[in-house]
Design a protein around this motif. Structure first.
Motif, PDB file in Angstrom:
ATOM      1  N   UNK A 146       8.574   6.247  26.061  1.00 41.54           N
ATOM      2  CA  UNK A 146       8.926   4.963  25.481  1.00 41.54           C
ATOM      3  C   UNK A 146       7.835   4.363  24.614  1.00 41.54           C
ATOM      4  N   UNK A 147       6.858   5.148  24.220  1.00 40.19           N
ATOM      5  CA  UNK A 147       5.672   4.641  23.534  1.00 40.19           C
ATOM      6  C   UNK A 147       5.727   4.935  22.032  1.00 40.19           C
ATOM      7  N   UNK A 148       5.291   3.978  21.221  1.00 40.96           N
ATOM      8  CA  UNK A 148       5.090   4.218  19.796  1.00 40.96           C
ATOM      9  C   UNK A 148       3.927   3.351  19.316  1.00 40.96           C
ATOM     10  N   UNK A 149       3.356   3.714  18.183  1.00 39.93           N
ATOM     11  CA  UNK A 149       2.199   3.013  17.643  1.00 39.93           C
ATOM     12  C   UNK A 149       2.547   2.346  16.323  1.00 39.93           C
ATOM     13  N   UNK A 150       2.032   1.141  16.150  1.00 40.31           N
ATOM     14  CA  UNK A 150       2.275   0.363  14.946  1.00 40.31           C
ATOM     15  C   UNK A 150       0.946  -0.252  14.516  1.00 40.31           C
ATOM     16  N   UNK A 151       0.486   0.107  13.312  1.00 41.84           N
ATOM     17  CA  UNK A 151      -0.805  -0.365  12.824  1.00 41.84           C
ATOM     18  C   UNK A 151      -0.623  -1.166  11.547  1.00 41.84           C
ATOM     19  N   UNK A 152      -1.104  -2.402  11.571  1.00 32.58           N
ATOM     20  CA  UNK A 152      -1.116  -3.245  10.377  1.00 32.58           C
ATOM     21  C   UNK A 152      -2.423  -3.003   9.634  1.00 32.58           C
ATOM     22  N   UNK A 153      -2.341  -2.664   8.345  1.00 34.32           N
ATOM     23  CA  UNK A 153      -3.545  -2.328   7.589  1.00 34.32           C
ATOM     24  C   UNK A 153      -3.333  -2.629   6.116  1.00 34.32           C
ATOM     25  N   UNK A 154      -4.427  -2.636   5.378  1.00 32.62           N
ATOM     26  CA  UNK A 154      -4.368  -2.822   3.936  1.00 32.62           C
ATOM     27  C   UNK A 154      -3.909  -1.544   3.253  1.00 32.62           C
ATOM     28  N   UNK A 155      -3.296  -1.699   2.077  1.00 38.18           N
ATOM     29  CA  UNK A 155      -2.866  -0.551   1.289  1.00 38.18           C
ATOM     30  C   UNK A 155      -2.831  -0.926  -0.176  1.00 38.18           C
ATOM     31  N   UNK A 156      -2.258  -0.073  -0.973  1.00 35.02           N
ATOM     32  CA  UNK A 156      -2.077  -0.346  -2.400  1.00 35.02           C
ATOM     33  C   UNK A 156      -0.725   0.181  -2.849  1.00 35.02           C
ATOM     34  N   UNK A 157      -0.165  -0.475  -3.877  1.00 35.37           N
ATOM     35  CA  UNK A 157       1.084  -0.049  -4.486  1.00 35.37           C
ATOM     36  C   UNK A 157       0.951  -0.158  -5.991  1.00 35.37           C
TER      37      UNK A 157
ATOM     38  N   UNK B  29       3.424  -1.446  -8.460  1.00 32.64           N
ATOM     39  CA  UNK B  29       4.675  -2.072  -8.866  1.00 32.64           C
ATOM     40  C   UNK B  29       4.804  -2.081 -10.383  1.00 32.64           C
ATOM     41  N   UNK B  30       3.679  -2.361 -11.072  1.00 30.16           N
ATOM     42  CA  UNK B  30       3.619  -2.325 -12.528  1.00 30.16           C
ATOM     43  C   UNK B  30       3.031  -0.988 -12.958  1.00 30.16           C
ATOM     44  N   UNK B  31       3.575  -0.338 -13.962  1.00 28.99           N
ATOM     45  CA  UNK B  31       3.081   0.977 -14.377  1.00 28.99           C
ATOM     46  C   UNK B  31       1.576   0.957 -14.670  1.00 28.99           C
ATOM     47  N   UNK B  32       0.845   1.814 -13.968  1.00 24.18           N
ATOM     48  CA  UNK B  32      -0.583   1.955 -14.201  1.00 24.18           C
ATOM     49  C   UNK B  32      -1.442   0.852 -13.635  1.00 24.18           C
ATOM     50  N   UNK B  33      -0.842  -0.080 -12.883  1.00 24.65           N
ATOM     51  CA  UNK B  33      -1.596  -1.213 -12.341  1.00 24.65           C
ATOM     52  C   UNK B  33      -1.520  -1.164 -10.812  1.00 24.65           C
ATOM     53  N   UNK B  34      -2.669  -1.213 -10.167  1.00 20.34           N
ATOM     54  CA  UNK B  34      -2.735  -1.159  -8.702  1.00 20.34           C
ATOM     55  C   UNK B  34      -2.667  -2.562  -8.120  1.00 20.34           C
ATOM     56  N   UNK B  35      -1.853  -2.724  -7.104  1.00 26.43           N
ATOM     57  CA  UNK B  35      -1.710  -3.995  -6.402  1.00 26.43           C
ATOM     58  C   UNK B  35      -2.150  -3.828  -4.958  1.00 26.43           C
ATOM     59  N   UNK B  36      -2.979  -4.737  -4.482  1.00 24.49           N
ATOM     60  CA  UNK B  36      -3.398  -4.736  -3.082  1.00 24.49           C
ATOM     61  C   UNK B  36      -2.241  -5.219  -2.212  1.00 24.49           C
ATOM     62  N   UNK B  37      -1.944  -4.463  -1.181  1.00 22.78           N
ATOM     63  CA  UNK B  37      -0.825  -4.780  -0.295  1.00 22.78           C
ATOM     64  C   UNK B  37      -1.259  -4.615   1.154  1.00 22.78           C
ATOM     65  N   UNK B  38      -0.364  -4.978   2.056  1.00 23.63           N
ATOM     66  CA  UNK B  38      -0.506  -4.674   3.477  1.00 23.63           C
ATOM     67  C   UNK B  38       0.753  -3.934   3.918  1.00 23.63           C
ATOM     68  N   UNK B  39       0.638  -3.174   4.990  1.00 21.49           N
ATOM     69  CA  UNK B  39       1.798  -2.478   5.519  1.00 21.49           C
ATOM     70  C   UNK B  39       1.585  -2.080   6.964  1.00 21.49           C
ATOM     71  N   UNK B  40       2.667  -1.677   7.603  1.00 18.36           N
ATOM     72  CA  UNK B  40       2.625  -1.108   8.950  1.00 18.36           C
ATOM     73  C   UNK B  40       2.740   0.410   8.836  1.00 18.36           C
ATOM     74  N   UNK B  41       1.748   1.123   9.307  1.00 15.10           N
ATOM     75  CA  UNK B  41       1.756   2.596   9.279  1.00 15.10           C
ATOM     76  C   UNK B  41       1.901   3.140   7.862  1.00 15.10           C
TER      77      UNK B  41
END
Length: 584
Positions: free
Chosen positions: A106-117, A119-131
Motif C-alpha cells: 500500500x506504499x507509494x512515494x510523492x516528492x515535491x521538487x523544482x523543475x523546468x518546462x 512552454x514558450x519555444x526555446x524559453x525555459x520556465x522554472x516550475x514545480x512538480x510532484x515526481x
C-alpha cells in the motif's frame, strides 16, 4: 513612478502623510519579480486602522484610501507583461500523466521538487512538480485498501499534500496545520472509503496555496473499487455518510471505459500567465477573482491534441485553475454525456450541451470521436448575475483539447463503424444499465448552519489558525446554507465531505448537480442549501480541525476560510493546534 538604487519601484502621487518604506510580500502571488518597495502610511483621516501598516488584505479592504488597484496595476504592467503562448497548427500531443499505484504494502512515494518546462519555444520556465518537472502522476487507489503516502519536500518552502474530495482523518487531510518542511519526509496513512470517483491532490499551506499550485503542484486521484468493497453500516438514529454509500456494480465499472490513457483519459485544465522571458506570473492585481490567464493548458500542454483509435472516450475533467470557471462544450454541437461529478458517478447519465466547472470541480464525461475529430472548447460559463461578466473571464473563449482519430480520412478500420482499437462504436454500444449507482436518499433535517460569503470573509471573519468556528458530529445530518452576498463569483469547498445539493435559489438542482459534491459554485446574490453528514474516523486521535473555504485560491489565501471539527471539542482542537505550533 521611479526606481530606487536596488531596482525597487517607488510609488508617487499617493495621499500625503507620514510614510515609511518597507520591503514586503504584499504582492506575493502577483508573480512580480525583483525587489518590491511597498509603502505603508499612517493616514490622517480618523479611522480604526489609523497607524497600522497595511498588509495585503489591508490593501484589498482600503478601497482607494491608499494603494488603490488603479494605482498599482500600471506599476505591475510596466514590470511584468503577460504574453500568450503560440499554438502550432498541428498542436501538441496531450501528455498522459504516469500512473502511480501503491505497491503490495500500500506504499507509494510523492516528492515535491523544482523543475523546468518549455512552454514558450526555446524559453525555459522554472516550475514545480510532484515526481517530475510539472504537475504530478495520477494516483490510483482502491476503496478499502490502506495506503501509505511517503511525502518528501524538496522545495525551499513548507508545503502540504491535501487529498481533495477524500474522506480522510484530520491528521492525513493535508491542511496547513502540519506542514512538511523543506528537506523533510513524512508518511501519511489512511484507508479510502467512499464510492469510486475522480479526486485530486494539491498543496494547502497557510496563505501560499495559490503560488504553489500555479507553479505546478497538482495531480489527479482515481479511486476505484477493484475488490467490490462492502461499505459499512450505521445503527440507531445515526445517518449514513458517503463512507456508507455503495459503489457502482462490477457490471457498470466494466462497461465504462477504464483503460487508463487509452479510453480513460485524465484532463487537468489550467490557465497560465507567462511573460516573454518565461516567468510564470501570479494573479492579475486588478482581478477580483484572482489569476485569469491568456493561455489555457491541458495536462500542462498548450494546444493539446489527443489522437486515439477508440470511438468512445471517458474524459476525467478537473478544473485545476485558480480562479477561472469554464463552460465546456464540443465544437460540433454534439452533447457531452455526463456520468459523474466530484464524488463519483451520477445515478444515471445526463446529456448536456455545456458543462460549467468552477475551480476544483470535476466531471466525468463520455465523448464520441468522429472520423474528422472533435474539439473540447470553453465558452460562456454559467456564472449567474455577476456585476461584470467580462472582468471575471466570462467572455473568454478557449480551445481546451482536440480529439482526433488515428488514420482519420480512410474510414473505420473494420468498415462497420467499430473502432480499430476494438472498443464500442458508440456510447449506446456500451450497453450501460439505466442506473449507474444507487444514490442514498437525501436527509433534509438536522443542524442548520449559515455561511455568508462577502469580500474575503465568511460570516464576517477571516481565517484564524487559532480559532475554531464550529463543531460537528459524525453521522448527524446538517443543512448548510451558503450565501454569496457579493456581485462577483465565489465557490465553496468542505474538507472530509461529499455533500448533496438541496436547492439553488430555492430551486431543485438540475440532474447534473444531483450527485456527490465537495465543491460548488455559488452565484452572486444566491443561496445554496446542501445536506452533509460527516464520516467517523476511529483511527484518528490528532484532534486537528478540518476546513471550509472558497476555492478561488486568491480568496482562500486572503482568509476566506474557517475551521470545523468532527467528534472533537473546540478546546481539544485548540490544544492540538497549539501543540503543532501553527495556532497563529
Amino acid at each position: 513612478m521611479g526606481h530606487n538604487a536596488s531596482g525597487g519601484v517607488l510609488l508617487s502621487g499617493l495621499p500625503t502623510g507620514p510614510v515609511s518604506l518597507t520591503v514586503g510580500n504584499v504582492l506575493r502571488d502577483t508573480g512580480w519579480s525583483g525587489t518590491m518597495v511597498v509603502m505603508s502610511a499612517h493616514l490622517r483621516s480618523p479611522s480604526p486602522d489609523r497607524g497600522r501598516t497595511l498588509d495585503r488584505r489591508g490593501l484589498l479592504r482600503a478601497s482607494g484610501a491608499l494603494l488603490s488597484i488603479g494605482v498599482l496595476a500600471p506599476v505591475l504592467a510596466s514590470c511584468s507583461t503577460e504574453t500568450e503562448v503560440p499554438v502550432d497548427a498541428s498542436g501538441s500531443p496531450l501528455p498522459i500523466p504516469p500512473l502511480l499505484e501503491p505497491d503490495a504494502d500500500g506504499r507509494f512515494e510523492l516528492t515535491a521538487a523544482r523543475g523546468t518546462m518549455e512552454f514558450l519555444p526555446g524559453v525555459t520556465t522554472d516550475t514545480w512538480g510532484y515526481n517530475g518537472d510539472y504537475l504530478g502522476p495520477t494516483i490510483r487507489m482502491q476503496r478499502g485498501r490502506t495506503i501509505e503516502a511517503v511525502i518528501t519536500n524538496d522545495t525551499d518552502e513548507e508545503t502540504t499534500v491535501h487529498w481533495h474530495g477524500m474522506l480522510v482523518p484530520a491528521h492525513a487531510d493535508g491542511g496547513p496545520h502540519e506542514p512538511v518542511m523543506p528537506g523533510e519526509t513524512r508518511t501519511v496513512t489512511f484507508t479510502p472509503d467512499q464510492p469510486p470517483a475522480t479526486l485530486w491532490y494539491h498543496p494547502h499551506p497557510h496563505e501560499i496555496t495559490a503560488q504553489q499550485v500555479r507553479r505546478g503542484l497538482a495531480g489527479m486521484v482515481i479511486l476505484d473499487d477493484a475488490d467490490g468493497h462492502t461499505p459499512g453500516t450505521v445503527s440507531g438514529d445515526a445517518v449514513p455518510s458517503p463512507a456508507e454509500a455503495p459503489s457502482p456494480s462490477a457490471e457498470v465499472l466494466a462497461a465504462l471505459p477504464h483503460e487508463y490513457g487509452v479510453d480513460d483519459i485524465p484532463v487537468v485544465i489550467q490557465d497560465m500567465r507567462i511573460t516573454e522571458d518565461g516567468e510564470m506570473l501570479g494573479h492579475n492585481f486588478n482581478s477580483e477573482v484572482g489569476l485569469l490567464g491568456k493561455t489555457v493548458m491541458a495536462n500542462g500542454a498548450v494546444g493539446a491534441v489527443h489522437t486515439t483509435d477508440r470511438r468512445v472516450l471517458r474524459l476525467r475533467l478537473l478544473n485545476g485553475s485558480q480562479a477561472r470557471s469554464y463552460g465546456l462544450r464540443l465544437d460540433s454541437g454534439a452533447p457531452l454525456t455526463l456520468i459523474g461529478t466530484d464524488g463519483g458517478l451520477l445515478e444515471a447519465p445526463v446529456e448536456v450541451e455545456s458543462l460549467s466547472l468552477s475551480p476544483a470541480e470535476r466531471a466525468e464525461v463520455l465523448v464520441e470521436v468522429p472520423d474528422d475529430g472533435v474539439t473540447l472548447v470553453s465558452a460562456q460559463p454559467e456564472l449567474g448575475n455577476v456585476a461584470d461578466y467580462e472582468a471575471v473571464g466570462g467572455e473568454d473563449e478557449f480551445t481546451i483539447l482536440r480529439l482526433e482519430r488515428s488514420g482519420a480520412g480512410g474510414g473505420d478500420a473494420s468498415g462497420d463503424g467499430e473502432d480499430s482499437g476494438g472498443g464500442p462504436a458508440s456510447i449506446d454500444a456500451l450497453s450501460l444499465p439505466a442506473t449507474l449507482v444507487d444514490m442514498p436518499d437525501v436527509v433534509e433535517g438536522g443542524q442548520q448552519r449559515q455561511f455568508n460569503l462577502r469580500g474575503r470573509q465568511i460570516n464576517g471573519k477571516s481565517m484564524d489558525m487559532g480559532r475554531i468556528d464550529l463543531e460537528s458530529e459524525s453521522h448527524r445530518p446538517e443543512i448548510w446554507q451558503v450565501s454569496n452576498l457579493d456581485s462577483s463569483p465565489h465557490n465553496f469547498h468542505i474538507h472530509n465531505a461529499q455533500f448533496r445539493i438541496l436547492d439553488i435559489g430555492g430551486q431543485a438542482p438540475p440532474p447534473e448537480l444531483a450527485g456527490w459534491k465537495d465543491t460548488v459554485y455559488t452565484p452572486p446574490q444566491r443561496d445554496i442549501r446542501i445536506a452533509v453528514a460527516f464520516p467517523s474516523h476511529d483511527d484518528d486521535d490528532s484532534h486537528l480541525p478540518y476546513m471550509f473555504h472558497c476555492h478561488l485560491m486568491l480568496h482562500e489565501d486572503d482568509g476566506m476560510m474557517g475551521h470545523f471539527t468532527v467528534d472533537v471539542t473546540t478546546q481539544e482542537a485548540l490544544d492540538a493546534l497549539k501543540s503543532t505550533g501553527h495556532d497563529h
